[in-house]
Write an enzyme that holds these catalytic residues in place. Sequence first.
Site: not given
Ligand code: OAD
Length: 249
Positions: A102, A104, A119
Amino acid sequence: MIDDALARAVSVIRAARAITVLTGAGVSAASGVPTFRGDDGLWKKQRAESLATPEAFEQDPRLVWEWYDWRRRMIRDARPNPAHDVLARWTRELKTTLITQNVDGLHERAGAERLVRLHGSIWHVRCWRRCVTGEADWLDETVPLATLPPHCPHCGSFVRPGVVWFGEPLDPAVLDRARAAAADCDVFLTVGTSAVVYPAAGLIPEAKGAGATVIEINPDATPASSSADVVIRRPAAEALTELDGALSS
Ligand code: OAD
């Protein structure tokens, strides 16, 4: 009464000498920050992969900055949630290293230490042309930004967000720290990440291969689920609060 998965997680965490946690956008969902791949993650029908690239910036820096400015406004108004709070305390009290994808800044605002920011940060910017004085990231928390795109105060070129974009390498020193923390822990928690973006997602098999017990906290299945030793299918804030309560009882 806690369920079986939570009870197992409590027992391995209690016995752990070192814990490493990998977080993704799901950890900030309860703070009102949309995830990237959820239904609310799109901005003007654009996907993150089409905006978070050097090519997109080269082609339309204003559009890319409008997206970041929108996210910065949303994040400025967000507050850390109990998931951030529990993890921050673990970094101070439970030998926990926190690796986050993240940008943020909510882990920092919750007081996390031993934090590896894979990141970068949405609150940092740097010169797009990497001019001599503007090459290193600097903090710019202005919201909203006065001009889009903002200009480098040193050379007048555009300024870009201090984040890692698709197609860009991670800072090697940062990646080394993350890999070392993944390889040297007894318990590896993957929390709120879709586990599809590499090299971050690769830390999960690296930890498992080095002998760690892998715990996944996510309401939905991910490609990491099948190899996790413990799967907690719940929102991060709820699961971590319960886990933390059980650990201290
Ligand atoms: P994603 O948006 O790909 O995934 C978010 C995950 O959080 C999903 O698997 C959801 O099921 C889960 N989720 C949703 N609500 C939740 C909650 N309340 N508690 C727990 N889990 C929950 O986000 P990231 O995996 O962070 O990179 O994405 C990885 C990277 O892709 C980011 O850092 C960013 C993005 O594009 C860059 O910008 C380089």
